[in-house]
Every structure is written in structure tokens, then in C-alpha cells.
Design an enzyme around this catalytic site. Structure first.
Site: not given
Ligand SMILES: [Zn+2]
Length: 433
Positions: A47, A49, A109, A191, A194, A218, A221, A255, A306
Site C-alpha cells: 500500500h 501513495h 487516485y 477508495h 466514504r 481503505h 482507518e 488498515h 502508505d
Molecule cells: Zn492509503
């Protein structure tokens, strides 16, 4: 091969794969490439970003929460374009290679220009990440991420517009154009509950399942996500994902920190993988997730760096056990061999590289050698090498990183990016406001 440490092992490699594992071979023969240290299957960072690396140091000041950290992250995201993102990701992936990582799962993303305007080449950002991994000499699974909303029934905020394709169908059509190659797999991500409305989830699931591609999301978290999901849907995020077909053995929940017992049973019972990111979760004060309970329930556990607060899979691995010790005041929840498996085989599988992650004939020739003669690793008898490496070594102790039989890192130096710190400095300066 079987989790035990063997001395004097030779790995024969042809066409990027291991063809034989020979033991008791004595000194290297002429023409052999000596890999002195503990050689393990390639570390998998399940994971990432990449652009969050630009926040290192900045977000360690003052107080703040996950949600204030997120505001800083959006400011950096705003300044990315395909060229800057390529330069930044190349440097970050080179840092990963130096830390022994052979495969990265990039949860991607930032698809469009600021405001949500598509680039002329709609996948310019994703292609920049794929090219960056190739330049840095590591494999990538590009987890192209569907991101459509700011929250339950909340339209996107201005800085989130560039993350969105408008609908899951439009996301699917854009992602369709991404192509895998020998170094690249294409996977999917929702994602979070949410950011992807429940009615849109089945489109993402169908896209991934049709291609037998890894699907990540995700999950829980933050307690606030659970509360908002309960308010909107009357169920937990895990229950919502399960109802919409997101859970399953090709899925990885990232997570999975704040779960109910029923959530754990749903994830474990469906064989859904869980990617834990301990250094980020502690940096953001997220909490300690129920990784042991998930493992016992049937979820394979993998690891990710992450937000790249640090890039060190060995640190992530030992944090699983050490967090558990602090929480329970007892020791021995994970053996060193199990922790190493989360950092290698489990992560490779979560990213769709089922034939990496093992040192055996037929496997991809991806491996990592950790030096046993540094100040951190010297001393223990060779039979305790796994324990010494998992509990005391770090990325700086990695001596060689081999991907597809090629040495990406040789004697601690990157073969293709000559000055990784400089590359990081320049790329980060370019995206910092
Ligand atoms: Zn993440």
C-alpha cells in the site's frame, strides 16, 4: 524455501525466474553473483501513495489529526502533474528499492488535472507511475482507484475534483486503457466507503473480478468513518462492502483498524486480505488494528508503508508484533518467520504476483539480501538470522535487491538512479508550495 535459514545457497536464474535452488554449494564459482547476507523473497509494499512522501517532516510538526494531515496532503496533490509525478515517484520507488522492496502496490487516485479536467492522455498520471517504477527497477501493481464523493451524500470538494471520473462506469472505461506488462499489473481500488457510493461499488467489483485483478479498499482507518457509515447506511463499512460483493480472496482491505467482531468474521470468513500499515497508523494516531484476530479468522495479512512516514518494510513487520505486545503486555503473537512472510509472500499475493514471494524453482527471481555484518545485525548465530533481521535490521541494512534476475540494488547502491537522496530533494521541492 521452508522458512528455515540455510547457509551456502545458490539460486540459479534464467529468463527472470528461479530455475533451481542448490544448497551446500560452498564458495561462489567464477561467474556467480555473490549475495552475502540473508537472502529472502522480494519485499512487497502492498500500500503506497507515492506523493505522500513529499509530506515527510512537514506533518510531524505540532498536533493535529488524520483530518488535518489530510489537508496538507491535498495541498501537495494540487501541485502534481504527470512530469512532476514521474520524477517524484521515480525517486520514491528508488528509495523503496534501496530498502529491499521489489514490488509496490500504488493506490492511485490523482487521475486528472486540477479541477477535474482530463489530460489529453486520460491515463497520463497512471502511466507516469508505471514508467517511474520501470525506471526505478521495481515491479508495480497500479491499483487504479475509483474516487467519486467527499463523503456519504457529500459532493466532492474543490481539491478532490481531480480524483474523480464522475461515475464508476467512466472510471472503468478510463482504467480499461491501462495495459499490464512484464513489470506491471493493473488492479482496481474503491477508495473507501466514504468516496465510492454504495450503488457504484458493484461496477468496480465487476471490473476487477472480470480481469481476476486485485481489488483494494481503505477500510475503517478512523472511527469517524464508521460513525458516518452507520448514520448513512445503518451498518459498518465492512458490512457494507460485504453486502456489495467487495469482500473475497482477491480483495485486500487496507488498515482495517476499527472493526467489530462481526467485521472480523466477515473479512476472515471470506478470505479477504488485510494490509496493515503500522508506521502510518501510528504516525496519524489511527490506533492498533486487530491483525492477530484477522489472521486467526482467515485473512492473509500484508504490509504497506502508505504515507511513507518511513519506507522500511522490516519496521512495518516488527511493528505488528511490538504493537501487540504493548497492547496485551504479552509476547509472541507473531514469529519472525511469520512477520517475514507478511512482508514478502503475502504482500506479493495481495498485489497479484502470486509467483513472487518464494525462493523456489519457477518463482520470479525477485529477492532481497540483508547484510548480517552491520552494527545492527552482527552477532547472532546464523540460525537466528531471521529473528535478527526482522527485529533489528532496517532498510539501510539491505545490500542487494534483485528484480527479475537483475540487480536493481548492488552493494547498497541503486544501479539506475545514482543519487537517490538528490532525486528525492529535487522532486519534493518541485511539488511543495
Ligand atoms: Zn492509503
Amino acid at each position: 524455501m521452508d522458512g528455515t535459514v540455510r547457509p551456502e545457497v545458490a539460486l540459479d536464474v534464467a529468463d527472470g525466474r528461479i530455475t533451481a535452488v542448490r544448497t551446500g554449494v560452498g564458495a561462489p564459482a567464477p561467474g556467480d553473483v555473490p549475495l552475502r547476507g540473508l537472502t529472502v523473497p522480494g519485499l512487497a509494499n502492498a500500500h503506497s501513495h507515492a506523493f505522500h512522501r513529499a509530506l515527510r517532516g512537514v506533518v510531524q510538526q505540532g498536533t493535529g489529526t488524520f483530518w488535518t494531515w489530510r489537508e496538507s496532503m491535498y495541498e501537495v496533490a494540487e501541485r502534481l502533474d504527470p512530469d512532476r509525478y514521474f520524477a517524484l515517484a521515480r525517486a520514491v520507488y528508488a528509495e523503496m528499492a534501496l530498502a529491499g522492496i521489489t514490488t509496490v502496490g500504488e493506490f492511485h487516485y490523482v487521475h486528472h488535472a486540477p479541477g477535474g479536467v482530463p489530460y489529453t492522455e486520460p491515463n497520463a498520471m497512471g502511466e507516469a507511475l508505471i514508467a517511474a517504477a520501470a525506471e526505478a527497477g521495481i515491479r508495480i501493481t497500479l491499483l487504479d482507484t475509483c474516487y467519486l464523493a467527499a463523503g456519504f451524500d457529500q459532493p466532492l470538494e474543490a481539491h478532490q475534483l481531480r480524483f474523480s471520473d464522475g461515475t464508476a462506469q467512466a472510471w472503468a472505461e478510463r482504467a480499461e486503457a491501462l495495459r499490464p506488462d512484464g513489470n506491471t499489473r493493473i488492479g482496481a481500488a474503491a477508495h473507501s466507503v466514504r468516496a465510492v457510493p454504495a450503488r457504484e461499488l458493484p461496477t468496480v467489483v465487476e471490473w476487477a473480478r472480470h480481469r481476476r485483478a486485485p481489488l483494494h479498499a481503505h477500510l475503517s482507518e478512523q472511527p469517524a468513518e464508521n460513525a458516518a457509515c452507520q448514520a448513512a447506511h445503518g451498518r459498518t463499512p465492512t458490512e457494507l462492502l460485504a453486502e456489495h460483493g467487495v469482500t473475497g480472496p482477491d480483495t485486500t482491505a487496507v488498515h482495517a483498524t476499527h472493526l467489530t467482531e462481526r467485521d472480523i468474521a466477515l473479512l476472515g470468513g471470506s478470505g479477504t486480505g488485510v494490509c496493515v500499515c503500522p508506521t502510518t497508523e501510528r504516525d496519524l494516531a489511527d490506533g492498533i488494528g486487530p491483525a492477530v484476530d484477522l489472521r486467526e479468522a482467515g485473512s492473509p495479512v500484508s504490509l504497506g508503508s502508505d504515507s511513507h512516514a518511513v519506507v522500511d518494510l522490516l519496521e512495518e513487520a516488527r511493528a505488528l508484533e511490538l504493537n501487540e505486545r504493548l497492547r496485551t503486555r504479552t509476547r509472541g503473537h507473531w514469529t519472525a518467520a511469520e512477520l517475514l512472510r507478511t512482508a514478502t509472500e503475502r504482500g506479493q499475493a495481495a498485489l497479484g504476483w502470486a509467483t513472487a514471494g518464494r525462493l523456489e524453482p519457477g518463482a520470479l527471481a525477485d529477492f532481497t539480501t540483508v547484510a548480517l555484518d552491520t552494527v545492527r545485525t552482527a552477532g547472532p548465530e546464523p540460525r537466528w538470522a531471521t529473528e535478527a533481521v526482522v527485529f533489528a535490521a532496517g532498510g539501510a541494512d539491505v545490500r542487494h535487491t534483485v528484480v527479475g534476475g537483475r540487480q536493481t540494488v548492488r552493494d547498497g547502491a541503486h544501479a539506475r538512479v545514482p543519487d537517490v537522496p538528490r532525486a528525492l530533494t529535487q522532486a519534493i521541492a518541485a511539488v511543495r508550495a
